[in-house]
Scaffold this motif. Structure first.
Motif, short mmCIF file in Angstrom:
data_model
loop_
_atom_site.label_atom_id
_atom_site.label_comp_id
_atom_site.label_asym_id
_atom_site.label_seq_id
_atom_site.Cartn_x
_atom_site.Cartn_y
_atom_site.Cartn_z
N MET A 79 -6.74 6.82 -6.34
CA MET A 79 -5.53 6.03 -6.07
C MET A 79 -5.62 4.69 -6.11
N PRO A 80 -4.86 3.88 -7.15
CA PRO A 80 -4.76 2.36 -7.03
C PRO A 80 -4.05 1.91 -5.65
N ILE A 81 -4.71 0.91 -4.97
CA ILE A 81 -4.16 0.17 -3.75
C ILE A 81 -4.12 -1.22 -4.13
N LYS A 82 -4.42 -1.91 -5.18
CA LYS A 82 -4.41 -3.23 -5.14
C LYS A 82 -4.92 -3.70 -6.65
N ASP A 102 -6.52 -7.81 -14.51
CA ASP A 102 -6.98 -6.27 -14.93
C ASP A 102 -8.14 -5.68 -13.64
N SER A 103 -8.25 -6.17 -12.72
CA SER A 103 -8.85 -5.51 -11.76
C SER A 103 -8.06 -4.65 -10.83
N VAL A 104 -8.50 -3.31 -10.79
CA VAL A 104 -7.68 -2.46 -9.88
C VAL A 104 -8.96 -1.84 -8.76
N VAL A 105 -8.31 -2.20 -7.50
CA VAL A 105 -9.01 -1.53 -6.22
C VAL A 105 -8.33 -0.10 -5.79
N THR A 106 -9.14 0.77 -5.92
CA THR A 106 -8.88 2.22 -5.30
C THR A 106 -9.38 2.29 -3.93
N LEU A 124 0.60 -1.34 0.11
CA LEU A 124 0.05 -0.02 -0.02
C LEU A 124 0.74 1.28 0.10
N PHE A 125 1.95 1.23 1.00
CA PHE A 125 2.84 2.29 0.92
C PHE A 125 3.48 2.74 -0.19
N ASN A 126 4.13 1.49 -1.11
CA ASN A 126 4.81 1.86 -2.25
C ASN A 126 3.98 2.34 -3.49
N LEU A 127 2.78 1.77 -3.44
CA LEU A 127 1.71 2.19 -4.56
C LEU A 127 1.51 3.55 -4.48
N VAL A 128 1.17 4.15 -3.29
CA VAL A 128 0.70 5.61 -3.00
C VAL A 128 1.86 6.39 -3.39
#
Length: 823
Positions: free
Chosen positions: A242-245, A249-253, A202-206
Motif C-alpha cells: 500500500m502506498p503511504i507517501k 516518481d518515488s513511492v513509499v509503501t 496516511l489515512f486518506n491514502l489507505v
C-alpha cells in the motif's frame, strides 16, 4: 354427576378405551415435551447499546446517553430507564410494566433508536437493540484449557463454535475470552518524521486504496463483458504494498517503513481453568428445544473432536443445566413410584389388594393425563413444572380412596359391583368435588401473580390445577368403571377397634360433649400460633437457602491497576484454593472493567462447581476454609457468593441515591454505609461510585496549534498512535467472520507518557513538537456514570447477615437516618 357416571358405566368399553388413550397420550407427551431448566419467561427488559471507541464517560453521557434518553422516555409502559456511560461505550436499559407486549415494545424501541441515530456522532457504531430472554441464556459452558499458545486456543474455539452451531437445536455459541482480531502496523516515529508522513494523508491514502469499485459492464454489441476493479484489501501482501507517501516518481509503501503482523487487540482480561489458560464456549439452545438432547449432541460432538485436539488440551464442562433437569426427572419418577407403592401398602392394609390396585392405578393415570394437558397448553417440562408434579403427588388419591372405601362398604351390604361403584361415585361426587375445589381455590390466585416472578411461577398453579382435575376425573369416572368391570367380592368385616381407635373415640366423645369449650380452645391455639410466629419468625425469603452446586469468589481492589496486575492478584487467590478435593472445574477470569452486574471495584471472579453433595462437606464449611486460606493476601477484599435459587435481582438490600449536587449524593452514600456498619446485620456492602484514580487530560491550545497548521484532530491522531493505534481501514480475511481493523501504532517502548511529550507533528510549518501547543494535566478520574430516569444515581447494595431480617434491618436504618431530604 349421576347422569355422567351412569353414562360412563353404561359405555364401559368406550370409557376404558378413553382411559387407555389418555395413558398413551400422556406417555407420548412426556417423551415429546421439551425438557429445559428455566421456563420461557418474557422478561420486560430491552437493552440498547452503542459504542464509540475512546470516548470518555462524560462525553458518552452527553453525546450518546442523553440523545437516546430524550427519544426513549416518550415510550408508553416504561417502568424504569437506567443508563450507563463508561469509556468507549454507553447503554440504556428499559424496564417495562408487567404484561407488556414484547414484539410491540421491541418495534417501538427500534423506531425511537432510529430517530435518535441522527443525533449521535457519525463515528459511533450502529446502536443495537436487544430483548432480554431467559430461554436464550447459555445452558452449557464448555471449557478448553491447556498449555498452548493463546492464538491456537482461540482458533480451535472458533472452529468448534462453527460445528456446534451446525446442530439444529443450538441457537448460538458465544466464546468467552475470545480476542478481537487486529492487523497491526508498527512504525518507528523517527521513520515517519524522516519521510514527512502526515497522519491525515496516511489515512486518506489507505482509505482511497481500499475500496470496492463497481465498475459495471461493457456491451460492445458483439457481447457483454463484466468489468472489475479489485481494490479491497484481502491479505497482508496487499497492505505491505500500500502506498503511504508519493513524492514525484518515488513511492513509499508500508513495507519500507513498518512491520506488519496479524495479532489481537490488547487484552481486556485473562481466563484459566484449573490453572491453565482457557477459552469457554457458552452454548444457548433454541426456544422449545429439549435441553437434555441438545446438550447430549454437543457433548457427542466434543467427544468426536477430542482426538483431533492438540496434546494437552482438556475439555471440561463448567456449567451443565441438563444435569439438574435430569435429576429432577429422576426425582419425579421416584416420587411417583414411591407414591404408588406407599398407597398400595396402606390401602392393602385397610381395604384389601383389589381396592389397592384400583386406587394405585389412578396415580399414573392422573399424572399422565395432567402431563397431556400441560403439553396441549404448550408448556415445557421445566424445573417449576417438575417441582409442581412432585408437589401434587400426594394429592391425587384422596378422592379415589374415599370412593373406593364407600364402594367396598356397599359391596358388604350385598349390592352388585355395578350398583356399589355407581352409588359410591354418585354419593361422594359432590363431597369429592368440594374437597378438590377447596384445594384448587388456594392455587387459583397464583395464576394472576403479577411481575416477572408471576410469569416464572405461573407454571406451578397451572400444573397443580390440571393434575387435580385429572385426579377428579379418575376418582369419579374411570375408577368406578374399572371397579364395576373387574367385579370383586365384599371384603370381610373389619375387626374391633384397637387401643388407638378406642383412645381416639373417647377423646372425640369428650370434645363433642363440650363444643363451646372446644371451639374456644381451638381459637386460642390459633391466636397463640399467630402471636408466636409474629414474635419468633425468621423472616421471609422467596427461595429457601438450599445446598448449592456452585459458588463464586469476587475479588475487589481499588486503584488504577493494569489488567496484568489484576490478573496477578487473581492468581494469588487461585493458587490458595486450587487443588481442594471438593471443588472441580475452577474457572478464573480477570477483568479490565467489570460489567454492569458486578461492582465497579471487582477485578476478577473465581467460579467453581462442587462435587456431589453426598461426597463433600456443606458449602458454608468449604467457603469458610477458602476464606481462611486466602486471608493473608494483601490488597484485595474477597466476597464469597453461593449459587442463588430461582429468579434473582442481586442482593436483597438495594438503595438508590440521587441528588442535584453529585457531591451531596456521595456524602449521603458514606453516611448510609456508616450507619449500616454501626447497626450490624448488613454484610458485603457495596456501591457503584466511580473508583478513585487519575486520568490525564491533553489540553490543546487551539490558537497556538493553528499558527503551526495543526488542529485537535491531528493531535488526537498522534495520541492514538501511542494508545490503541490509529485506525486506517478494515478488511475481511478468509479465516475471519467479522471485519478486522487495520491500525498503525508506535512500538511498545514508545507507548508511555514520557514519549508523548517527545512526539512531533508533520505540519505545513515542518516538524513541530506537540509540547509547543499541548499541555498534559492530571485530573481526578471519571469512571462509569449511571443514571436512573434521567438523573445521576448511586446504587448501594448489601447482603444480610446470618439470622438478620430484611424488614427489621430496614426499619432500623430508617430510624437511624432520620428525615431524608427529598432533593
Amino acid at each position: 354427576m349421576h347422569t355422567l357416571i351412569a353414562a360412563a358405566l353404561d359405555r364401559s368399553r368406550t370409557t376404558i378405551l378413553i382411559l387407555l388413550f389418555l395413558l398413551c397420550g400422556g406417555l407420548m407427551a412426556y417423551i415429546a415435551m421439551p425438557k429445559e431448566s428455566n421456563p420461557d419467561v418474557a422478561i420486560p427488559i430491552i437493552y440498547v447499546s452503542v459504542t464509540l471507541e475512546g470516548i470518555s464517560p462524560e462525553d458518552g453521557e452527553r453525546l450518546l446517553v442523553r440523545p437516546l434518553e430524550q427519544e426513549l422516555r416518550s415510550l408508553e409502559g416504561v417502568k424504569e430507564m437506567r443508563s450507563v456511560s463508561n469509556e468507549g461505550h454507553a447503554s440504556v436499559t428499559l424496564e417495562f410494566d408487567a404484561g407488556f407486549d414484547a414484539k410491540v415494545a421491541l418495534a417501538d424501541v427500534r423506531e425511537k433508536v432510529d430517530t435518535a441515530r441522527s443525533k449521535l456522532p457519525e463515528e459511533a457504531d450502529e446502536p443495537t437493540v436487544t430483548e432480554v430472554n431467559v430461554a436464550l441464556f447459555p445452558v452449557l459452558s464448555v471449557g478448553l484449557s491447556g498449555p498452548i499458545a493463546e492464538t491456537e486456543l482461540v482458533y480451535i474455539a472458533r472452529r468448534l463454535k462453527e460445528n456446534i452451531e451446525g446442530i439444529a437445536e443450538v441457537l448460538s455459541v458465544e466464546i468467552g475470552g475470545d480476542r478481537e482480531d487486529l492487523l497491526e502496523i508498527v512504525v518507528d516515529p523517527q521513520v515517519l518524521d524522516s519521510y514527512g508522513i502526515n497522519y491525515n494523508e496516511l489515512f486518506n491514502l489507505v482509505s482511497r486504496n481500499n475500496r470496492l469499485v463497481a465498475a459495471g459492464s461493457l456491451d460492445t454489441g458483439a457481447g457483454r463483458m463484466s468489468m472489475k476493479v479489485p481494490g479491497v484489501i484481502e491479505n497482508l501482501e496487499d497492505v505491505m504494498s500500500m502506498p503511504i507517501k508519493v513524492v514525484g516518481d518515488s513511492v513509499v509503501t508500508f513495507a519500507d517503513v513498518a512491520a506488519i503482523r496479524r495479532t489481537f487487540k490488547d487484552p481486556t482480561g485473562f481466563a484459566r481453568i484449573n490453572g491453565q489458560p482457557a477459552i469457554v464456549l457458552e452454548v444457548a439452545k433454541r426456544s422449545g428445544a429439549n435441553i437434555i438432547e441438545t446438550i447430549d449432541q454437543v457433548k457427542a460432538l466434543m467427544e468426536q473432536a477430542k482426538p483431533l485436539l492438540p496434546p494437552g488440551v482438556e475439555v471440561s464442562y463448567i456449567m451443565d443445566q441438563s444435569q439438574e433437569v435430569q435429576n429432577m426427572l429422576n426425582d419425579l419418577l421416584n416420587n411417583v413410584l414411591a407414591a404408588i407403592v406407599l398407597v398400595l401398602i396402606l390401602v392393602v392394609a385397610s381395604m384389601g389388594m383389589r381396592s389397592a390396585l384400583l386406587v394405585g392405578l389412578t396415580i399414573p393415570g392422573a399424572f399422565l393425563s395432567g402431563i397431556l394437558l400441560i403439553w396441549l397448553l404448550g408448556f415445557t417440562l421445566n424445573i417449576v413444572v417438575l417441582f409442581s408434579l412432585i408437589l401434587v403427588a400426594g394429592m391425587l388419591v384422596d378422592g379415589a380412596i374415599v370412593v373406593s372405601e364407600l364402594a367396598d362398604r356397599y359391596l358388604q351390604q350385598g349390592q352388585t359391583p355395578r350398583q356399589a361403584w355407581s352409588n359410591a361415585a354418585t354419593r361422594m361426587a359432590w363431597p369429592v368435588i368440594a374437597s378438590t375445589a377447596t384445594t384448587l381455590v388456594v392455587f387459583l390466585p397464583l395464576l394472576f401473580w403479577p411481575g416477572v416472578v408471576g410469569q416464572f411461577m405461573k407454571y406451578l398453579p397451572a400444573t397443580v390445577i390440571l393434575c387435580l382435575l385429572a385426579s377428579l376425573a379418575m376418582a369419579l369416572v374411570f375408577l368406578p368403571v374399572l371397579g364395576a368391570v373387574t367385579g370383586g367380592q365384599a371384603r370381610p368385616q373389619a375387626a374391633a377397634p384397637n387401643a388407638t381407635g378406642n383412645a381416639y373415640r373417647s377423646v372425640l366423645i369428650t370434645l363433642l360433649k363440650r363444643p363451646g369449650l372446644t371451639l374456644l380452645g381451638m381459637l386460642t391455639l390459633v391466636a397463640l400460633i399467630y402471636v408466636g410466629y409474629g414474635r419468633f419468625n425468621h423472616g421471609v425469603e422467596f427461595f429457601p437457602d438450599v445446598e448449592p452446586e456452585s459458588a463464586q469468589i469476587w475479588l475487589r481492589a481499588r486503584g488504577d491497576l493494569s489488567v496484568q496486575e489484576k490478573d496477578a492478584l487473581l492468581q494469588q487467590v487461585e493458587k490458595q484454593v486450587i487443588g481442594m478435593p471438593e471443588v472441580k472445574a475452577l474457572y478464573a477470569r480477570s477483568l479490565a472493567q467489570a460489567d454492569g452486574q458486578l461492582g465497579a471495584d471487582v477485578i476478577g471472579t473465581l467460579q467453581f462447581q462442587f462435587v456431589d453433595w453426598h461426597q463433600r462437606r456443606p458449602a458454608n464449611d468449604i467457603l469458610a476454609e477458602m476464606s481462611q486460606r486466602t486471608a493473608g493476601i494483601p490488597g484485595v477484599v474477597l466476597e464469597f457468593r453461593k449459587q442463588e435459587q430461582g429468579p434473582t435481582d442481586g442482593k436483597p438490600v438495594k438503595l438508590q441515591i440521587s441528588a442535584l449536587d453529585p457531591a451531596q449524593g456521595e456524602q449521603w452514600v458514606e453516611r448510609i454505609r456508616g450507619e449500616m456498619q454501626n447497626l450490624g446485620g448488613f454484610v458485603d456492602i457495596e456501591d457503584d461510585r466511580a473508583l478513585p484514580g487519575i486520568e490525564w487530560r491533553i489540553k490543546v491550545d487551539r490558537e497556538a496549534a493553528a499558527r503551526f497548521g495543526a488542529d485537535v484532530l491531528s493531535v488526537g491522531n498522534a495520541v492514538q498512535m501511542i494508545t490503541n493505534g490509529l485506525k486506517l481501514a478494515t478488511y475481511r480475511p478468509e479465516d475471519a467472520t467479522d471485519e478486522v481493523d487495520i491500525r498503525v501504532r508506535l512500538p511498545g517502548n514508545w507507548r508511555s507518557l514520557d514519549q508523548l511529550g517527545r512526539l512531533t507533528l508533520n505540519t505545513p510549518a515542518g516538524q513541530v513538537p506537540l509540547s509547543n501547543f499541548v499541555d498534559l494535566q492530571p485530573a481526578p478520574k471519571v469512571g462509569t456514570l449511571r443514571r436512573v430516569d434521567g438523573d445521576r444515581t448511586i446504587t448501594l447494595q448489601a447482603d444480610l447477615a446470618e439470622g438478620a431480617r430484611l424488614d427489621e434491618r430496614l426499619r432500623a436504618l430508617r430510624e437511624a437516618l432520620g428525615d431524608v431530604p427529598a432533593e
